[in-house]
Design a protein around this motif. Structure first.
Motif: not given
Length: 452
Positions: A141-145, A408-428
């Motif tokens: 989900a974080a990858t799509a975001a 948006v990614a949370s909405g279309v994948t069903g993964v809660p928002y706060f669970r995505l944050l960890k995996y956005t760090v490498p992309y950031l």
């Protein structure tokens, strides 16, 4: 109690509500209503200004069409063909499917012009495949975001239109300036994706097969044609970006409706492995029927219904910030920093932190008229600064607490928002690295722009 203290308490209060999971639209609305009372302006001004945003916001007219384009491309099978092509090129690498998702975001962005539409389409399409392929659902989900961030950099782009209008710059030149930085953002995120997947052993590898690449590339010809149609129309001046979106919607409608019966005649089964399909089988995408069109339009309207109120209330928030003297304070602060690099990096910091709490449109409306003239006064090329500004704004799409793409990614994948944050760090980290490279290397933005 002073007005400043009351506004501080209001800000702390809405931050607490955000942490409790209250929707961002309501958070901003509560802040706007509270500060409106403090400022003493009429409360009905909020409704009037919301109406003005959508009745006079010419650039926003393109938004529903871009989103509808994305849904039509997805439903017709064109997006899947683009994704298949990206996977055929990258599937032999560890994390190839996730890298292909980012590549597909880049291709899709060249048609849709919208970060949220890119995230929604690629996320809803490839997230299940990535999870089934052994990837962590949060990472998928974080990858799509993250992939969706290039939606406002790779042309066409609604935000470049707004920026060009505000600063009286050529929109075509801004579009051209975004090509190389957008491509670099895609490559940097793919590298970060490969590194994380290699560390975790995620993803199934497929052999590098030239025949598969040729087949999928041949099968994605409609997608490439749509990209070429948009870019050709805008760059040659045949139609405006909004008209380009409308033309692309019409093209996708025709393709979808015509290709559905052809697909049945040719018995082109989308579930058949690509290796077992001939080149003739790859000619026709899945398509859709006329009775399916209303449901596609409703889905697009739902996404528009999420974004439009956020944009509208953010613009009203910008007006309240202006009344509070935020614009003057920022201008004086940046001007006092001094030379070229001091102004450049100070502006980047301001854009970054603003992107954490506001959508890119109000960030552009609020800050571009303040920062761009200051940047020009110390010798920063206006077109180069526009790219620096908007790359920074795009990073805000995956930066909490706002992080629109994360929602948006949370909405279309069903993964809660706060669970995505960890995996956005490498992309950031990848995106911020490219941001600094673009900022320090003007030619990356300017080399393709025609010199008069």
């Amino acid at each position: 109690m002073s007005d400043g203290t009351i506004i501080t308490l209001i800000s702390v209060g809405v931050t607490f509500l955000f942490m409790l999971g209250v929707p961002v639209f309501l958070i901003i609305a509560y802040w706007v209503v509270g500060t409106t009372f403090v400022l003493g302006t009429p409360l009905d001004n909020i409704g009037a200004e919301l109406g003005n945003v959508f009745s006079k916001g010419f650039a926003l007219l393109a938004m529903p069409l871009f989103i509808l384009t994305g849904d039509l491309i997805n439903q017709s099978g064109i997006a899947k063909r683009l994704s298949d092509f990206a996977y055929a090129c990258l599937g032999w690498l560890r994390g190839g499917l996730a890298m292909a998702a980012i590549g597909a975001c880049g291709l899709f962005a060249a048609i849709s012009g919208s970060n949220s539409a890119t995230t929604a389409t690629i996320g809803s399409m490839l997230h299940p495949e990535m999870v089934n392929g052994g990837y962590d659902e949060r990472f998928s989900a974080a990858t799509a975001a993250a992939g969706g961030t290039v939606g406002i950099i790779i042309p066409p782009s609604i935000i470049f239109i707004v920026y060009g209008y505000l600063m009286n710059l050529s929109i075509s030149e801004l579009f051209i300036a975004g090509i190389l930085p957008g491509a670099l953002m895609v490559f940097a995120m793919q590298f970060a994706c490969w590194l994380i997947c290699r560390m975790n052993g995620w993803g199934h590898l497929i052999p590098l097969n030239l025949n598969r690449i040729l087949k999928t590339g041949f099968g994605a010809w409609l997608g490439f044609f749509a990209i070429g149609l948009v870019l050709w129309g805008i760059y040659t001046g045949k139609f405006s970006p909004t008209e380009a979106a409308a033309v692309t919607v019409g093209f996708c409608l025709i393709v979808g409706v015509i290709c559905y019966p052809l697909n049945k005649i040719m018995k082109n089964d989308s579930n058949t492995p690509i290796e077992q399909k001939g080149f003739a089988d790859m000619l026709v995408v899945e398509g859709f029927t006329i009775p399916q069109i209303p449901s596609i339009v409703v889905r697009s309207a739902q996404i528009t219904g999420i974004l439009a109120p956020l944009i509208g209330i953010s613009v009203v928030m910008q007006q309240n910030l202006s009344l509070l003297g935020a614009q003057e304070t920022i201008g004086n602060f940046v001007t006092g920093m001094g030379g070229y690099y001091a102004v450049l990096f100070t502006s980047m910091v301001i854009v970054f932190f603003s992107g954490m709490i506001l959508e890119s449109l109000p960030v552009t409306i609020i800050l571009a008229p303040i920062l761009a003239p200051i940047a020009a006064s110390v010798g920063i090329d206006p077109v180069h600064f526009s790219v620096i500004f908007l790359v920074g704004a795009s990073i805000g799409f995956i930066t909490p607490p706002y992080g629109l793409n994360l929602y948006v990614a949370s909405g279309v994948t069903g993964v809660p928002y706060f669970r995505l944050l960890k995996y956005t760090v490498p992309y950031l980290i990848a995106l911020i690295s490219i941001w600094f490279i673009v900022a320090l290397t003007p030619q990356l933005a300017l080399m393709l722009v025609p010199q008069i």
